[in-house]
Motif scaffolding. Structure first.
Motif, PDB file in Angstrom:
ATOM      1  N   LYS A  96      -2.764  -4.815   3.605  1.00  0.00           N
ATOM      2  CA  LYS A  96      -2.071  -5.797   4.436  1.00  0.00           C
ATOM      3  C   LYS A  96      -2.404  -7.235   4.006  1.00  0.00           C
ATOM      4  CE  LYS A  96      -2.124  -7.561   9.045  1.00  0.00           C
ATOM      5  NZ  LYS A  96      -2.325  -7.367  10.476  1.00  0.00           N
ATOM      6  N   GLY A 147      -5.637   4.436  -0.321  1.00  0.00           N
ATOM      7  CA  GLY A 147      -4.389   4.394   0.437  1.00  0.00           C
ATOM      8  C   GLY A 147      -4.318   3.043   1.114  1.00  0.00           C
ATOM      9  N   LYS A 193      -7.911  -5.903  12.582  1.00  0.00           N
ATOM     10  CA  LYS A 193      -7.999  -4.959  13.708  1.00  0.00           C
ATOM     11  C   LYS A 193      -8.780  -5.515  14.905  1.00  0.00           C
ATOM     12  CE  LYS A 193      -6.933  -0.669  12.175  1.00  0.00           C
ATOM     13  NZ  LYS A 193      -7.044   0.688  11.663  1.00  0.00           N
ATOM     14  N   ASP A 221      -7.473  -6.601  17.482  1.00  0.00           N
ATOM     15  CA  ASP A 221      -6.745  -6.085  18.649  1.00  0.00           C
ATOM     16  C   ASP A 221      -7.285  -4.738  19.140  1.00  0.00           C
ATOM     17  OD1 ASP A 221      -5.525  -5.488  15.972  1.00  0.00           O
ATOM     18  OD2 ASP A 221      -4.432  -3.993  17.147  1.00  0.00           O
ATOM     19  N   GLY A 269      -6.571 -10.243  11.609  1.00  0.00           N
ATOM     20  CA  GLY A 269      -5.507  -9.271  11.874  1.00  0.00           C
ATOM     21  C   GLY A 269      -5.501  -8.899  13.345  1.00  0.00           C
ATOM     22  N   VAL A 270      -4.318  -8.946  13.952  1.00  0.00           N
ATOM     23  CA  VAL A 270      -4.220  -8.604  15.379  1.00  0.00           C
ATOM     24  C   VAL A 270      -3.196  -7.482  15.602  1.00  0.00           C
ATOM     25  CG1 VAL A 270      -5.058 -10.806  16.278  1.00  0.00           C
ATOM     26  CG2 VAL A 270      -2.617 -10.555  15.756  1.00  0.00           C
ATOM     27  N   GLY A 271      -2.872  -6.767  14.568  1.00  0.00           N
ATOM     28  CA  GLY A 271      -1.935  -5.643  14.676  1.00  0.00           C
ATOM     29  C   GLY A 271      -1.538  -5.212  13.282  1.00  0.00           C
TER      30      GLY A 271
HETATM   31  P1  GDP Z   1      -6.895  -0.417   3.031  1.00  0.00           P
HETATM   32  O1  GDP Z   1      -7.213   0.859   2.333  1.00  0.00           O
HETATM   33  O2  GDP Z   1      -8.045  -1.370   3.058  1.00  0.00           O
HETATM   34  O3  GDP Z   1      -5.642  -1.093   2.516  1.00  0.00           O
HETATM   35  O4  GDP Z   1      -6.612  -0.038   4.554  1.00  0.00           O
HETATM   36  P2  GDP Z   1      -5.729   1.224   5.090  1.00  0.00           P
HETATM   37  O5  GDP Z   1      -4.300   0.910   4.928  1.00  0.00           O
HETATM   38  O6  GDP Z   1      -6.236   2.503   4.534  1.00  0.00           O
HETATM   39  O7  GDP Z   1      -6.165   1.251   6.622  1.00  0.00           O
HETATM   40  C1  GDP Z   1      -5.938   0.160   7.449  1.00  0.00           C
HETATM   41  C2  GDP Z   1      -5.109   0.642   8.650  1.00  0.00           C
HETATM   42  O8  GDP Z   1      -5.148  -0.336   9.662  1.00  0.00           O
HETATM   43  C3  GDP Z   1      -3.642   0.829   8.311  1.00  0.00           C
HETATM   44  O9  GDP Z   1      -3.131   1.850   9.119  1.00  0.00           O
HETATM   45  C4  GDP Z   1      -3.026  -0.522   8.692  1.00  0.00           C
HETATM   46  O10 GDP Z   1      -1.641  -0.427   9.032  1.00  0.00           O
HETATM   47  C5  GDP Z   1      -3.849  -0.864   9.898  1.00  0.00           C
HETATM   48  N1  GDP Z   1      -4.057  -2.303  10.128  1.00  0.00           N
HETATM   49  C6  GDP Z   1      -4.280  -3.280   9.209  1.00  0.00           C
HETATM   50  N2  GDP Z   1      -4.554  -4.454   9.838  1.00  0.00           N
HETATM   51  C7  GDP Z   1      -4.507  -4.187  11.169  1.00  0.00           C
HETATM   52  C8  GDP Z   1      -4.740  -4.989  12.343  1.00  0.00           C
HETATM   53  O11 GDP Z   1      -5.053  -6.175  12.264  1.00  0.00           O
HETATM   54  N3  GDP Z   1      -4.608  -4.346  13.545  1.00  0.00           N
HETATM   55  C9  GDP Z   1      -4.275  -3.030  13.653  1.00  0.00           C
HETATM   56  N4  GDP Z   1      -4.180  -2.500  14.869  1.00  0.00           N
HETATM   57  N5  GDP Z   1      -4.062  -2.266  12.575  1.00  0.00           N
HETATM   58  C10 GDP Z   1      -4.186  -2.828  11.352  1.00  0.00           C
END
Ligand code: GDP
Ligand code: IMO
Ligand code: MG
Length: 429
Positions: free
Chosen positions: A18, A40, A330, A332, A412-414
């Motif tokens: 993200k 992932g 995260k 939130d 990040g808040v979602g």
């Molecule tokens: P990465 O491997 O570091 O890219 O992270 P992943 O994609 O494996 O896991 C992160 C998860 O948290 C994913 O399902 C994202 O959609 C979700 N996510 C990322 N930022 C946020 C956030 O700020 N809030 C929430 N609720 N979910 C988030």
């Protein structure tokens, strides 16, 4: 223009995808330097949820070149599946490039991964079973097969003749011979090489040319510092180097060509697989974090282990990587908690220790020292600027910033790509 490196500050899945997507909007190139399909990385847009395994998370931005670097271990079948699935969703992949030096995951690598995990039994690492460890072992053992070898039938046969007999010995009693036939493998992987050929480049030259032309380059690392083969919770680690230094190596850039290292941390901690995790929660709060945070592996679907934010491991990672900015994702997920703990110290056999110990079983005995902060019990998911956050949420972020010793510049808040708050360096939280 110097490059920006994005790394994980914990045990993975911090939201690197993200953050990369957010910064790629203004970038010319995103390079994935390490890891394999064990990674992932999720990006959520109004087109739905994208889960990237090998394709860099900048690919949704038109005009952004995406490079799979020399440090990645590439499973050609999985890469082609990922490309096909993205094409079907209308994603333009004409700017995707693959290093000719990247090592290839062959079918005997996942087979060896499974066999090794089975052999370890109660000491299993909990790998993603994608063949990552065996592929990197072959690479440093100088018996890997690289992308360039898939483009030369005679060379590929030669390499396979050399390595396959050893794999047969290692897999005796575990697998049938289907993955171990040189002629069949050569035929299959030459065909895969033909499909990959249009993407194959000398990636380090592409990256260096982009930097020389003053283009904005982002290096999107996979995994995270606490999974690093040197500095992580060895042997419960991955087999590559997910640090900023490892990212340089995998992308083909030097340390003097980088001016920004962004470490991504969740506002709490998770890890998948085995190994020490001092702040792990086995109670209702842990389950709440798993439910609200949807903490199930992006690659394997396994439930992630959950726990409080660990500022000892966190600041260790910040120092080792020369981190210049922090993204906290995260936030939130913590919205409903009346109080929140942060691990601010470790105790081992009654004595304070400053950093993660080298031996996993010793690390497993470490007791976390907690500081308790008040929760905010308010919805942060609609915040559009840091000013919208409740005072206790800002206090929590300020404390994380203090403990890590690095400014928090993104929050990040979602899950949606819009749900990110930017904060200029130096501004108050
Ligand atoms: P990465 O491997 O570091 O890219 O992270 P992943 O994609 O494996 O896991 C992160 C998860 O948290 C994913 O399902 C994202 O959609 C979700 N996510 C990322 N930022 C946020 C956030 O700020 N809030 C929430 N609720 N979910 C988030
Ligand atoms: P991203 O990039 C979380 C973990 C596995 C296992 C250990 C070794 O999405 O953050 P491996 O298959 O690499 O030999 O497994 O490392 N692991 C990850 N955990 N996120 C990842 O990647 C991971 N990649 C590997 O769960 O504990
Ligand atoms: Mg992930």
């Amino acid at each position: 223009m110097p490059a920006t490196i994005i790394i994980g500050g914990q045990w993975g899945d911090e939201g690197k995808g993200k953050i990369t997507d957010a910064l790629a909007e203004r970038a010319h190139m995103v390079v994935r330097p390490n890891g394999s399909t064990n990674a992932g990385h999720t990006v959520v847009t109004d087109q739905g949820v994208f889960k990237f395994h090998l394709v860099p998370s900048g690919v949704l931005h038109p005009g952004c070149d995406c490079v799979i670097g020399a440090g990645v271990a590439v499973d050609p079948v999985q890469l082609l599946n990922e490309i096909d699935a993205l094409r079907e969703r209308g994603v333009d992949l004409s700017r995707l490039f693959l290093s000719d030096r990247a090592n290839v995951i062959l079918p005997y690598h996942p087979a060896l991964d499974r066999a090794e995990e089975e052999r370890r039994a109660t000491h299993s690492i909990g790998t993603t079973l994608r063949g990552n460890g065996p592929a990197y072992s072959d690479k440093v053992g100088r018996k890997g097969i690289r992308v360039a070898d898939l483009l030369d039938e005679a060379a590929l046969r030669d390499r396979l003749e050399l390595v396959v007999p050893e794999k047969r010995l290692l897999l005796a009693g575990f697998e049938d011979d289907a993955t171990l036939d040189v002629a069949a493998l050569a035929e299959q992987y030459i065909a895969l090489g033909e499909r990959l050929a249009p993407l194959v480049v000398q990636a380090e030259i592409l990256v260096q040319d982009a930097l020389a032309a003053g283009k904005r380059v982002i290096v999107e690392s996979a995994q995270a510092t606490m999974l690093d083969v040197d500095y992580g919770t060895y042997p419960y680690v991955t087999s590559s180097m997910p640090t900023a230094a490892g990212a340089c190596q995998g992308a083909g850039i030097g340390p003097t060509q980088v001016d920004t290292v962004i470490a991504v941390y969740k506002a709490y901690t998770t890890r998948v697989g085995g190994g020490p995790f001092p702040t792990e929660l086995h109670d209702e709060t842990g389950q709440m974090l798993r439910d609200r945070g949807n903490e199930y592996g992006t690659t394997t679907g396994r439930p992630r282990r959950t726990g409080w934010f660990d500022a000892v491991a966190g600041s260790y990672a910040a120092r080792l990587n020369g981190v210049t900015e922090v993204a906290v994702t995260k936030l939130d997920v913590l919205d409903t908690l009346p109080e929140i703990r942060i691990c601010v110290g470790y105790r081992l056999d009654g004595k304070a220790i400053e950093a993660p110990p080298a031996v996993a079983s010793v690390y497993g005995r470490v007791e976390p020292v907690y500081e308790v902060l008040p929760g905010w019990q308010a919805d942060t998911s609609c915040a559009t600027s840091v000013d919208d956050l409740p005072p206790n949420a800002r206090r929590y972020l300020e404390r994380i910033e203090e403990l890590l010793g690095v400014p928090v510049t993104m929050i990040g808040v979602g899950p949606d790509r819009q749900q990110i708050l930017h904060r200029p360096t130096g501004a108050a939280v």
